[in-house]
Structures are given as C-alpha cells and as structure tokens.
Write a protein that holds these residues in place. Structure first.
Motif, PDB file in Angstrom:
ATOM      1  N   PHE A 181       0.812  -1.213   0.000  1.00  0.00           N
ATOM      2  CA  PHE A 181       0.000   0.000   0.000  1.00  0.00           C
ATOM      3  C   PHE A 181       0.847   1.264   0.000  1.00  0.00           C
ATOM      4  O   PHE A 181       1.937   1.277   0.556  1.00  0.00           O
ATOM      5  CB  PHE A 181      -0.930  -0.027   1.219  1.00  0.00           C
ATOM      6  CG  PHE A 181      -1.679  -1.316   1.309  1.00  0.00           C
ATOM      7  CD1 PHE A 181      -2.647  -1.632   0.357  1.00  0.00           C
ATOM      8  CD2 PHE A 181      -1.384  -2.247   2.281  1.00  0.00           C
ATOM      9  CE1 PHE A 181      -3.314  -2.844   0.394  1.00  0.00           C
ATOM     10  CE2 PHE A 181      -2.050  -3.471   2.328  1.00  0.00           C
ATOM     11  CZ  PHE A 181      -3.018  -3.768   1.384  1.00  0.00           C
ATOM     12  N   SER A 195      -5.583   3.329   6.062  1.00  0.00           N
ATOM     13  CA  SER A 195      -4.688   2.863   5.009  1.00  0.00           C
ATOM     14  C   SER A 195      -5.554   2.242   3.902  1.00  0.00           C
ATOM     15  O   SER A 195      -6.724   1.940   4.103  1.00  0.00           O
ATOM     16  CB  SER A 195      -3.693   1.859   5.575  1.00  0.00           C
ATOM     17  OG  SER A 195      -2.874   1.351   4.542  1.00  0.00           O
ATOM     18  N   ASP A 196      -4.940   2.068   2.754  1.00  0.00           N
ATOM     19  CA  ASP A 196      -5.688   1.738   1.533  1.00  0.00           C
ATOM     20  C   ASP A 196      -6.728   0.618   1.685  1.00  0.00           C
ATOM     21  O   ASP A 196      -7.877   0.755   1.299  1.00  0.00           O
ATOM     22  CB  ASP A 196      -4.686   1.367   0.437  1.00  0.00           C
ATOM     23  CG  ASP A 196      -5.318   1.398  -0.940  1.00  0.00           C
ATOM     24  OD1 ASP A 196      -6.350   2.074  -1.098  1.00  0.00           O
ATOM     25  OD2 ASP A 196      -4.770   0.753  -1.850  1.00  0.00           O
ATOM     26  N   ASP A 253      -3.081  -2.353   8.426  1.00  0.00           N
ATOM     27  CA  ASP A 253      -3.602  -2.842   7.142  1.00  0.00           C
ATOM     28  C   ASP A 253      -3.322  -4.336   7.021  1.00  0.00           C
ATOM     29  O   ASP A 253      -3.060  -5.002   8.028  1.00  0.00           O
ATOM     30  CB  ASP A 253      -3.007  -2.028   5.971  1.00  0.00           C
ATOM     31  CG  ASP A 253      -3.946  -1.972   4.758  1.00  0.00           C
ATOM     32  OD1 ASP A 253      -4.577  -2.998   4.443  1.00  0.00           O
ATOM     33  OD2 ASP A 253      -4.051  -0.903   4.122  1.00  0.00           O
TER      34      ASP A 253
END
Ligand code: FAD
Lengths: 265, 774
Positions: free
Chosen positions: B271, B339-340, B378
């Motif tokens: 990420f 986070s992504d 993540d």
C-alpha cells in the motif's frame, strides 16, 4: 550520529592519557554504537580500545584466572582454561546474546556498562572477582553500585578481571527479544560458603540473594527456594511483572544449585 | 495419500512438479541482489522525516526556518504547503458501506501533519539534504510544539464511553459499522439452540517486520517531465496511478514505478505510504533524485500494523452438536488513519472464510472499525482470513471441550461434505471443492494423534504438561483475477517474459521460469522472467492474497498455448505442410510421420519477432486452499515456557508446480503464525508511545525456538477455477498455525481448569493463567 574524533591507541597509557569527560572508550561497541547511532551520546572523542594488546587474552596466575577487559564473550565461552576451571563462567559467556554479539562484546564493556539485565555482573559478584583498572583494583562487592552505575571514575579503564577457580554454574531465563536475562542466577561455592548472585531482576541491578546463601550454608541440600524472601524490588517492564520475575529467580536458583551440586559431588 | 517434498531433482529435471532450486538465491545469498537501497543515483539527496513524538494534540508551533538555512539542506517540506497544493491526502481505496447504506466517513490521512498530530511517528516535516547527518542536524533545529491531549491507543477500549476522541468528526472512535448475514435467521438459531458456546479473544497487533525496511527513491526528468519512483512494493501499478493522480497531477504515462529485488512484503509493502509522495514532490521541486530509507526503529514505529482485532463469537448447536448458527462481533483497530485496504480486511476479506470448513446454516456478522492514536493498520499475511480462522478454530475447540465432545469428531460432524461441493457458505463464498476428511485422516495418522496419551504421560513424568491441538483452515485467495504475460524471443536461443506479479522473496523467478520452460519445452536457463517495471509491463495485479501462482500461471499457460499455435502455423509454412500435421513436443515442432523437425527457439531465430506474443487471462474464481496443522507442545508449569515439540502439516494446495517453493512458503507462514501466537505483540503505553519498538524488545520468532515442520500435501483435490488446478499457498501457514498451537496449549492446561488463553501466550501469560487457576 553526531560527529566526533576517533583514535585507536595501542597502549593502555595512551588511552589513559586521553580518556575523560566527553572522551569516551569504545570496546565491542554492542552497547555504545547503538547509543551513538541514535544520537543519545555526543562524545568529543572516541577512544577505541581494540588495538591495545594487553587488554586481550586469558591466562592463569597465582591460582586465579585473569581475563583481559577486551576479551570477547565468544573467547571466554570457548577457552579451555575457563571451561575447566570456572565452568559456569564459560557457559554464561556462551549464552550471551547471539553469535554476533558474542564475537564483538567484551568483558570490560559489559562490566563498565553494568546493565541490570547483563549476565557478567552476576558471575563477577558471585565469584568475588577483582576488577583491575588503570588506577587500582576493585573488589566485586564494591564495583557494582546500582543501575548502569559502577565504582569506575570517568577516566578509569578496566584492564582485566581475576577470578578464582571454583565449581560454579549459571542459569538464565532469556528476555525473548534481546537474549538478556529476564532472571539469571550465578551460583558457586567459595571458602566462606555458597554464593548466589541474581541479575535481570533487581531494580537496583545485580545482587546477592543472602537468604538463599544462608539457607544453603545451613543445609547444603536445601531446595525450597520458593519459601525464601527476595528482598530487592523486582524490575517490572513490558517483558515481565515483578511477581513473575521473582518466580523465575526462585526457579532458576533451584535449578542452578542442582547443577552446582553435580559439580561439587 | 499425501506426498512429501522430494529431494532436489536430478540435474536436468526442471519440469512441472519438480522441486527446482531457487535460481535467484545465488544472487541473494552472495550479496548480488539489487534491493532498493542498492540503487545509487548520481547526485541523489537524502530525505529524512521528522516525526511526532506525541500521540495526540494540536500543533502550536512548527517553525522550519532555521532548518531551511542549515548546512547541506536543500528543502524542508511541511504539511501546510502540501495542503495548499492539495497534495496532502493518501486516499483509502476500500471505504465500506454501513448498514444504513451510507459510505463511511473518510478522515484525511495526511502525508505531513497539519494542525494536529494523531499518532507517535506521524510525519511532520520532510528534510532533504546532502547527507543523512545534515538532515538530522536540521531536524533538530525545527521548532515543533504540540499542546498534547489524551490519547486512545488501545483498540480494545477505544470504543468505550469517555475515551478520548481520535478524530473530532468521528463519534466514539467508531470508524464504521458493517454487517453481513441474516440476523433474524441467526437469532432464531440461537433461540432454538440446545447449546450455545461463546468466546471472546484478542487477535494481537503485530509488526510485520520485513527484513528490508521501507524505501522510496524518486528521480525527476525535466526534459520528459517524467517521474521515476524506485521502491520496494508488491506491485508498482496502484502506486503509479496514485502518485500520478493524487500527488504529481500528471498523466499516468509520466510516472514509472520500478521495483527491484524486495526483501519481504507480507501485505505491508502493498500500500502507498506517506514517504512516497514526499520524495516524488521533493525530487520534482529540486530536480534532483531524492532517496529515503527508513531506519529500523523508524520502520517498526511507522510500518502498517497487522491483525489487532477484539472478537466475540457465539456458536449455536443442536442436541446432536451440529452447528445451527454463528454470530460474530468484532472490533478492528484501524490506527489513526485509513490505510488503503484497512476497512476491507476485517470485513470483506475476513468474511470470505468466516464459517471455516463447516456447514453453518445461519450467520450474523457485525464489524466495528476502531480509530486509535496509533500507526495505521492494514493487511498482514492472510489479511482477515487468519483472524477469521483463528476465531472459528478456537471456538470449535472451546465448544468440543465444554460439551465433552471429541475435538476431531466434533469437527467431522460439522464439516462441509465433499459431496456438497461446490458449496455456497452463509458468508456468500462458494468453495469450489475440498475434501476435508481426506486431509484430516492423513494428518492425524502422520501426527500419531492416537498415540498422544503415551507421550503425554512421558512428559508428565518429567514434570511437563503436554498438549495436542489442531487447526483446520481454509483460505480464499484474493486480488485481481486478471493477469498478463508477454513473451519476447531474444534471437539467441533465449526468451524473456513479463509478469504482473511481484516477487518479494517467494521465488517467482524460479517458479514462473519453470512453468514457461516446461510449457515451451526449453531449458529453464533459456527463459528469463521480467518483473517490477511499470514502463515495460503496462498492467499487473501485483503479489498479495496468495494470487500469484493461480493468476500468473494462467497467463503463462495462455501465452504458451498461443505461441505453440503460432509456431505450428509458421513451421507448417516452412515445411510446406498442413498445420494439422504439425506436432509440438519437448520444444520441437515436427511433421507427423517424417523426420522433418525444428526447435521452437530455432524457429524464433529464423523469424524474428514472429513468435512474440501476449496473453491476458482471467481466472474463473478465487481458489480455496485448505489443510490441517497439528501442533504438540510441552509446557513447563514452573516457568510457563512452551516448547512446540511436534508440528505436522497436510495441506491441500491443489496441483503444485514446485513443491519445494511451496514448502518454503509454508515454513515462513507457520513461523510468522507461531511468532504471533507465542511472542509477538505491539505494546503501546497509555500515552500512545510504542513501548517495544526495537528488536531488543519486540520478540520475533527465532530459528532455535521453532519446531521441525513435518510438511505434506495432497494433490488429489485440484482447484476447478483455474486451468492449472493450483490453489494459492502463500498465506496458509500464518492462517493455520496460531490456532493449532494455542489449541494445543489449552489442551495441555485444561486439566488445570484453563479453557482460554490469549495470544501471545508468553511464558508469563501461561504462568499467570496457571497461578489464577490454582
Ligand atoms: C542484541 C544484544 C544482546 C545482548 N545480550 C546480552 C546478554 O544476554 N547478556 C549480557 O550480559 N549482555 C548482553 N548484551 C551486551 C553485550 O554482551 C556487551 O556486553 C555490551 O554491549 C557491552 O560490551 P561492549 O564490549 O560491546 O562495550 P561497548 O558498547 O563498546 O561499551 C559499553 C560502555 O562501556 C565502556 N567501556 C568499554 N570498555 C571499557 C573498559 N575497558 N573500561 C572502562 N569502560 C569501558 C564504554 O565507554 C561504554 O560506555 C547484548 C547486547 C546486544 C546488542
């Protein structure tokens, strides 16, 4: 790290002439290099002790074993003399950290640092070793003065340490990340009786467990260490609470004394 | 019957199914690897990030004037400038929908802090200087004052009333609520249940700790207005488009991401991270290359966290101990920012295998996302699926133990029967196949489950408590179903082919070369895999979610088929015969019934470019690797120390291309899982400081404390959703091992009245549980 000057003297005298406030000694660098890298120390001058021949090596003199301050843990662990005459010291050195640490870290560095979780202080205190410096000789009982504190002056260099040849044993429970002692007990029997030094556990650093020594001197087959008082306050940290540490000290004492008895038998 | 990895093949045997040694390892172990830090660009400047030492508070002063004037300093970047340029937000790609239909609120994830700080280690200023020392000296001249406020670093309590708020706009730190399943069916099942078993547990937060820290290098070409980023990614494509669109505001062709050798990914490297836009923007502003390398402790403090769930599960059972319902409520730590993939991991990814290998008629899931004043969290190896399986397999043991049932028989009773495959679970996942009894029978025999009692007694005679436990896991692979492979014949008897996956240590250069060589009938050293360059390889799904083998092998097979067809046509022309008469075997094209033949490489040399080809393929669905791990432990009750004395594995990864590489993946995964189970744990203090942020304090698993792993596999149940029949294997080990070992430990301790034990089950935790039980 911050910038500093660096010298690599070849005699103890040269080093002695240089050392002082902000002029620091470097031995194996296992503690001091990370300190420098994290900018936690700002010395003006770094005096590297690695090229001073008299600080290295192991020999026997007057019934005692003398180990130079710059002797690496790996050398102590594998040395024939140490293994036969002070077996607990050899096995202790062989259990320090990992191979990289054992091939760089030194006796002198470990003692000067007096980390409350280091192994050497327990051995030196239990064996009543004598720390010889560039200025004087200091008995183990006077050398360790609490957390990261020793009797050394700022401009004093450990040259060697002399140990008696006696049966002895060391057992530690490792802090799982670093390998340092979560609780370690060094046991031996000197002329005046049993001696047990504990490291990794006491808030004030290495200490002798007098209750255990007295119990053993009273009855050499004593084994009920769980019943004995442990006086110093125990370290509490992310790795272990105080009650668990005291338990480990008691378990380690029982097991290490059993090892010592085997040697004494 | 399952198989054991054979020894390294006899020289010359590099075909499908052979345990071919890793061709990349010579390079890696002799210091000839080229990792990101080995990329030394001429004139490169060094970046350094000033980070917040505070977990929460309002920025009162951020004065960088002196730092800008400091020796060797070229640039000091702050959030205020990025904010003005609208380049200060790392977007989350997986915002989830809440039960009321709304999309969760997304707080700004700043590249550099503005106004407030939200966690220790948050980036505050980026200093670019001639040397790292210059940059650090300048960082010390930055005036940075924060009016501190109370922090909420603990995900287990952050939702409680009265906790400090991480984001003003988020009430009660609840980032989202997410539901799945049939609540009323589940409630009905529980109302009618003969037995209900409940378990609450913590899936401890860990740091993934790849050997290689995070690195970002950017180079700006003024003439072409193009930015090249070199970084240790798990596939550069998403980063390329993010950098182009959100930060550099360039057409995506003007950004290139190069990924050299990578020393570990584990999801953490998949990420975008704040330092990547920092170096890009700095390199463009300065028109000089800028390189940033995380220091080890910086990496530990700021790498995306993993796991971190507080979960409660309830199981409803009928009078025959058949499962009738499952209710899951979990709280997932997201850290301070999204986070992504963070919202997806505890929801969609977890859900895939929430019911494990069991026939669960009714399922109800509630997930709450939790903000904490900590580094964002993540995906970590397995990402959601280890959390689901750990919960389910702990619950299965607790149910069996508390109902006086045999743990094995209880599982068998509730297995999804093989005849029911393909089976659509209450999670919505359709398992294409699986034969769980086959695997279970095998592993129990190999682990000598039946002979355990004698071993237990032998341990007891030594004063040790012995336990045995198992985990039957199933995984759903994830990620993009498409992959591409482009082949170029080099004209010198060799070919190159591209992949859209990205090895970060798995051995792709060997595996994919082995497959390509096998398919085209050439030697493995005649084929070279190319990866890690978004200019050379326009698209790719990267590596993650155990997708690489199943997707990339499909593309390799696809392009090989095309090339063989083309070669037949070309050779038929050369030999002036009908295409139908051409045969292809072992790299040779021959005319049936004649001695006329040519090698495929010879044909390619004769017709430059004619055989080059590209295929983009799509797998039909995910694959469902599964297997059973059996752990056996000895516990010293005096110290609580645990030794894993036996560890037996039977995995079903479908068809294996290279069993040795697979075994390596399993070993690594098991070690990471045992690390999580036995020693790893991120500890924040009340103020949000990371207490164990170095290897002196953060306990990683080590070779000398890991068990021998007795690894076996079955190929009797090939995957039906890809042509090779493979199932992904990269994450399985870390999914299975935590439950296997904790179940074994509880088995060892159950005679003392211990029914539950949380990870990490450190010696102190075990000792304390025994003290409490006594
Ligand atoms: C990962 C790791 C694990 C470790 N595990 C253990 C363990 O299990 N048990 C254990 O006991 N230790 C352990 N250590 C400590 C290590 O063994 C060294 O003993 C310790 O780092 C100090 O020795 P050094 O030679 O490296 O000293 P340095 O780091 O070079 O110096 C330490 C300090 O001592 C001073 N000094 C050095 N030599 C002298 C001298 N001759 N006279 C006066 N002052 C001096 C220096 O100025 C400095 O202040 C570990 C270290 C690491 C990094």
């Amino acid at each position: 790290m911050y910038e500093f000057d660096y010298v690599r003297p070849t005699t103890l005298q040269e080093a002695q002439d240089l050392v002082g406030e902000d002029k620091k000694l470097l031995a194996g660098g296992q503690t001091y290099m990370p300190t420098l890298r994290q900018r936690l120390a700002m010395p003006e001058l770094l005096i590297d002790l690695n090229a001073i021949p008299v600080l290295h090596g192991i020999c026997e003199a007057d019934d005692r074993i003398s180990i130079g301050a710059m002797t690496r843990h790996a050398e102590v662990a594998s040395d024939g003399l140490v293994r036969s005459k002070i077996p607990g010291l050899a096995s202790m050195a062989g259990g320090i950290g990992d191979p990289a640490v054992r091939h760089r870290g030194t006796l002198g560095g470990s003692l000067a640092n007096n980390d409350p979780s280091a192994c050497y202080p327990a051995a030196v205190l239990a064996l009543n070793a004598v720390v010889h410096t560039s200025k004087r000789s200091i008995e183990a009982k006077d050398f360790f003065q609490g957390l990261f504190t020793t009797a050394l002056d700022e401009d004093e260099i450990i040259s060697h340490v002399t140990f008696p040849s006696v049966p002895c044993a060391y057992l530690k429970f490792k802090q799982p990340a670093s390998g340092f002692a979560l609780a370690g007990v060094f046991a031996c029997k000197l002329d005046d009786g049993f001696r047990l030094a504990v490291t990794g556990a006491g808030q004030e650093g290495v200490f002798r467990w007098q209750q255990a020594e007295a119990a053993l001197n009273n009855d050499a087959s004593f084994g009920d260490f769980k019943s004995l008082a442990l006086e110093p306050d125990m370290i509490e940290d992310v790795h272990a609470d105080a009650d668990y540490r005291s338990n480990l000290v008691r378990v380690a004492a029982g097991r290490v004394v059993a090892q010592l008895r085997e040697q004494l038998a | 019957m399952s198989k054991t990895v054979p020894n390294q093949s006899i020289a010359g045997k590099f075909g499908f199914g052979q345990p071919v040694r890793r061709v990349e390892d010579t390079r890696f172990v002799t210091g000839h690897g080229c990792y990101s830090d080995d990329v030394a660009l001429e004139g490169a400047l060094t970046g350094y990030v000033l980070r917040s030492p505070y977990a929460a508070g309002r920025i009162v002063t951020l004065n960088v004037d002196d730092a800008r004037d400091a020796a060797g300093v070229h640039l000091v970047m702050t959030g205020e400038e990025l904010q003005k340029d609208n380049t200060n937000h790392l977007k989350c790609g997986t915002l989830v929908k809440q039960p009321d239909g709304s999309t969760m609120y997304e707080p700004q994830f700043p590249v550099l802090a503005v106004d407030r700080v939200y966690h220790v280690g948050q980036a505050v200023a980026f200093i670019v200087a001639d040397s790292l020392n210059d940059a650090k000296n300048a960082a010390e001249m930055i005036e940075f004052d924060v009016e501190e406020s109370d922090a909420a670093p603990d995900f287990c309590t952050a939702l409680d009333a009265g906790q400090p708020k991480v984001h003003d706009a988020v009430a009660g730190n609840r980032a989202f609520e997410w539901r799945h399943g049939d609540q009323s069916a589940s409630e009905a099942a529980f109302a009618k249940a003969a037995h209900v078993v409940e378990l609450t547990l913590i899936n401890n937060r860990i740091i993934s700790n790849p050997m290689e820290p995070r690195i970002a290098i950017a180079e700006w070409d003024e003439e072409t207005q193009k930015l090249t980023m070199t970084a240790n990614t798990q596939g550069g494509w998403p980063l390329k488009s993010r950098l182009a669109k959100d930060f550099l505001k360039l057409p995506s062709e003007q950004v290139r991401v190069v990924t050299p050798d990578v020393g570990g990914g584990f999801g953490t490297r998949a990420f975008p991270c704040p330092e990547q836009p920092m170096v890009c923007l700095a390199a463009r502003a300065l028109k000089r290359p800028v390189k940033w390398v995380a220091e080890r402790s910086e990496n530990m403090l700021t790498d995306l966290g993993g796991r971190a769930h507080l979960s409660t599960a309830r199981l409803a059972l009928d009078e025959n101990h058949k499962i009738t319902g499952l209710d899951i409520h979990l709280r997932a730590d997201l850290g301070a920012f999204l986070s992504d993939a963070a919202p997806f991991i505890p929801t969609g990814a977890m859900l895939k295998v929430a019911t494990g290998v069991y026939d669960v008629p009714a399922l109800n899931v509630l997930v709450e996302g939790v903000y904490t004043n900590t580094t964002p969290v993540d995906a970590y190896r397995g990402a959601g699926r280890p959390e689901a399986i750990y919960l389910m397999e702990r619950l299965m043991d607790k149910a069996a133990n508390s109902l006086g049932q045999d743990r094995v028989e209880f599982r068998r009773k509730n297995f999804i029967p093989t005849e029911a495959m393909p089976y659509t679970a209450a999670s919505g996942t359709t398992y294409d196949d699986g034969n769980f009894n086959l695997v279970l029978d095998d592993v129990l025999t190999r682990a000598d489950w039946a002979g355990f009692e004698a071993r237990r007694q032998a341990s007891a005679a030594k004063g040790l408590k012995r336990g045995i436990g198992l985990c039957y896991y199933i995984e759903s692979t994830l990620g993009a179903p498409n992959e591409t492979c482009a082949v170029t014949f080099m004209g010198d008897g060799k070919l190159e082919f591209t992949v859209g996956t990205q090895s970060n240590g798995q051995g792709h250069e060997t595996a994919f070369a082995q497959l390509m060589a096998d398919r085209l009938g050439v030697d493995i050293d005649q084929v070279r895999m190319i990866q890690g360059d978004t200019d050379r390889i326009p698209t790719g799904g990267g590596t993650g979610g155990s997708r690489s083998m199943i997707t990339q092998s499909t593309a390799i097979n696809g392009v090989a088929d095309q090339i063989i067809e083309k070669a037949k046509a070309l050779a038929a022309e050369d030999f002036e015969c009908a295409v139908e008469d051409m045969r292809f075997e072992a790299g040779e094209l021959s005319v049936a019934g004649t001695d006329r033949r040519t090698s495929i490489m010879g044909l390619a040399e004769k017709h430059p470019g004619a055989l080059d080809d590209t295929a983009t393929t799509k797998i039909r669905d995910n694959s469902y690797p599964n297997g059973c791990h059996v752990a056996e432990v000895e516990i010293d009750p005096e110290t609580g120390q645990t030794q894993v004395v036996n560890y037996t594995i039977v995995d079903d990864f479908g068809v294996l291309l290279n069993p040795m590489l697979v075994e390596g993946q399993v070993h690594g995964g098991v070690v990471q899982g045992l690390g999580q189970a036995l020693c790893e744990q991120v500890v924040f203090d009340e103020g949000g400081q990371l207490v164990n942020g170095s290897f002196m304090d953060y306990a990683m698993p080590r070779a000398d404390t890991m068990p021998h792993m007795d690894f076996h596999y079955t190929e009797e149940v090939p995957c039906t959703t890809n042509d090779m029949g493979a199932k992904g294997c990269g994450e399985a080990g870390s999914i299975a091992s935590p439950a296997a070992v904790i179940n074994a430990m509880i088995d060892a301790l159950k005679a003392d009245g211990i029914a539950e034990l949380d990870m990490p089950a450190t010696p102190q935790a075990v000792w304390r549980a025994l003290q409490k039980a006594a």
